[in-house]
Design an enzyme around this catalytic site. Sequence first.
Site, PDB file in Angstrom:
ATOM      1  N   LYS A   1      27.919 -10.447 -66.385  1.00  0.00           N
ATOM      2  CA  LYS A   1      27.307 -10.391 -64.962  1.00  0.00           C
ATOM      3  C   LYS A   1      27.791 -11.344 -64.174  1.00  0.00           C
ATOM      4  CE  LYS A   1      22.572 -10.401 -64.924  1.00  0.00           C
ATOM      5  NZ  LYS A   1      22.151 -11.351 -63.713  1.00  0.00           N
ATOM      6  N   ASP A  57      19.595 -17.986 -70.236  1.00  0.00           N
ATOM      7  CA  ASP A  57      19.293 -16.450 -70.082  1.00  0.00           C
ATOM      8  C   ASP A  57      19.122 -15.946 -71.785  1.00  0.00           C
ATOM      9  OD1 ASP A  57      19.523 -16.452 -67.466  1.00  0.00           O
ATOM     10  OD2 ASP A  57      21.443 -15.957 -67.629  1.00  0.00           O
TER      11      ASP A  57
HETATM   12  C1  S3P Z   1      23.887 -17.700 -63.172  1.00  0.00           C
HETATM   13  C2  S3P Z   1      23.183 -18.739 -63.602  1.00  0.00           C
HETATM   14  C3  S3P Z   1      22.087 -18.965 -64.109  1.00  0.00           C
HETATM   15  C4  S3P Z   1      21.583 -17.678 -64.749  1.00  0.00           C
HETATM   16  C5  S3P Z   1      21.773 -16.291 -64.026  1.00  0.00           C
HETATM   17  C6  S3P Z   1      23.217 -16.374 -63.560  1.00  0.00           C
HETATM   18  C7  S3P Z   1      25.320 -17.503 -62.694  1.00  0.00           C
HETATM   19  O1  S3P Z   1      20.860 -19.264 -62.946  1.00  0.00           O
HETATM   20  O2  S3P Z   1      20.065 -17.808 -65.183  1.00  0.00           O
HETATM   21  O3  S3P Z   1      21.367 -15.342 -64.834  1.00  0.00           O
HETATM   22  O4  S3P Z   1      25.967 -16.398 -62.460  1.00  0.00           O
HETATM   23  O5  S3P Z   1      25.616 -18.816 -61.991  1.00  0.00           O
HETATM   24  P1  S3P Z   1      20.599 -20.738 -62.633  1.00  0.00           P
HETATM   25  O6  S3P Z   1      21.865 -21.169 -61.884  1.00  0.00           O
HETATM   26  O7  S3P Z   1      19.733 -20.536 -61.384  1.00  0.00           O
HETATM   27  O8  S3P Z   1      20.195 -21.646 -63.705  1.00  0.00           O
END
Ligand code: S3P
Length: 436
Positions: A23, A318
């Site tokens: 993702k 996650d």
């Molecule tokens: C992500 C970073 C994480 C993660 C999110 C996706 C990303 O969040 O929890 O599902 O793609 O950079 P945070 O950067 O807020 O920790």
Amino acid sequence: MNAPWKVLGSGPLVGEFVVNGDKSVSHRSLLIGALCGGPVEVEGWGDSADTRATLEAVRALGVQVDDHGSGRLTVHGVGLTGLKPPVGAIDVQNAGTLMRLLSGILAMQPSGVFTLDGDASIRTRPMERVAAPLRAMGASIETTAGCPPVVVQGGQKLVGMEHVMEISSAQVKSALLLAALRADGPTTVVEETATRDHTERMLRAAGATVHTAGGRVVINPVERLQLDKIEVPGDISSAAFLIVAATIIPESRIFLRSIGIGAGRTGVLDVLERMGARVALFNRRTTDAGEPVADLEIAHAELSATSIRPEEIPSLVDELPILALAGCVAHGRTRVRGAGELRVKESDRLQSVRDALWSVGGHIEVKDDGWFIRGVPVRLRGGTVESHGDHRIAMLGAIAGLYSEQGVTIIDPDAINVSFPGFRPMIEAAIAVRRS
Ligand code: S3P
């Protein structure tokens, strides 16, 4: 509201399972692809509600994206400064990554006013963590009492500067690195604990100068980005649900191909290995866009408790919901610390994970910034799990169901489509194969 989904206790999981494209990388393939100076071919793109929101957002900004199906896209990049303001607000739906990364990109556009809004859940999520440092660079960005809607006005002169991150967040780091592409000099982001580095890798592959050393990421402004091809790896955050399922269900042995094992994403494997899991990595390679991948083989193993330390959290943020389930069925007491960020995810995950696991027979207590889990190494009793519209809580409920005596009923299971629409058919097929 969609119908509840009941998942009954299952026998072994065996064979190859296919997870969706990562993702985080899928969002970035569209956002960075849009900034390139020509067409970018994307393969293995993870089709989900969140990434569709990004696809629609870049289209709304005037970028042509051809969707050839089966995870193949052509993103016709318009260059760093070619995004056009849409008529209404950009709807990010449930996607925090889109909201935050796009804020950085829009802040460096030469003109236009852009409004970013989304669903009820995203409207409660903190945005000042991105807005404040962007403002320090000279951006014009307003939040609504700290949350979305967010309004970004282009046409500001951005200054290259040093940001010391107050929280560990790849989304915040990425927003700053993207805005920095058009700053007047180098920008440095200082991280106490390294977070996922997909933005750095993709920008480097596209020709930007990005150096990482000793917790400092330094990026120089650039005239043009160019990327021919982006191969999106399989999503380790989705794989984690299957890895834990195969580990805890006796006699399981599964394979997962081309899973992203980039820095900042593999904490789940380290923790499971410590707990006694048997996960073998082979066929290691690096994609054209700089992402390390490997095939994985997972076999059943008895788990013992562990302590998850604050400095490990960014590398498995996650995966904490499914690791909490692993803790519930391991021998001994598992402690998770430093996970306060879970309070501001798609749901308050400290609470929603506790509620989900408690209601199926797990012994888990919320502490200030984590959980205390008393593992009981037998199947869970089963019960009902409320997803709270959070994809990872719904998938947690399904895996708990596979390893339960009475089955688990998931309320609002369609939340899963936010990241992994193939999950439910895959689980149902795996159970059906075993019964036939
Ligand atoms: C992500 C970073 C994480 C993660 C999110 C996706 C990303 O969040 O929890 O599902 O793609 O950079 P945070 O950067 O807020 O920790």
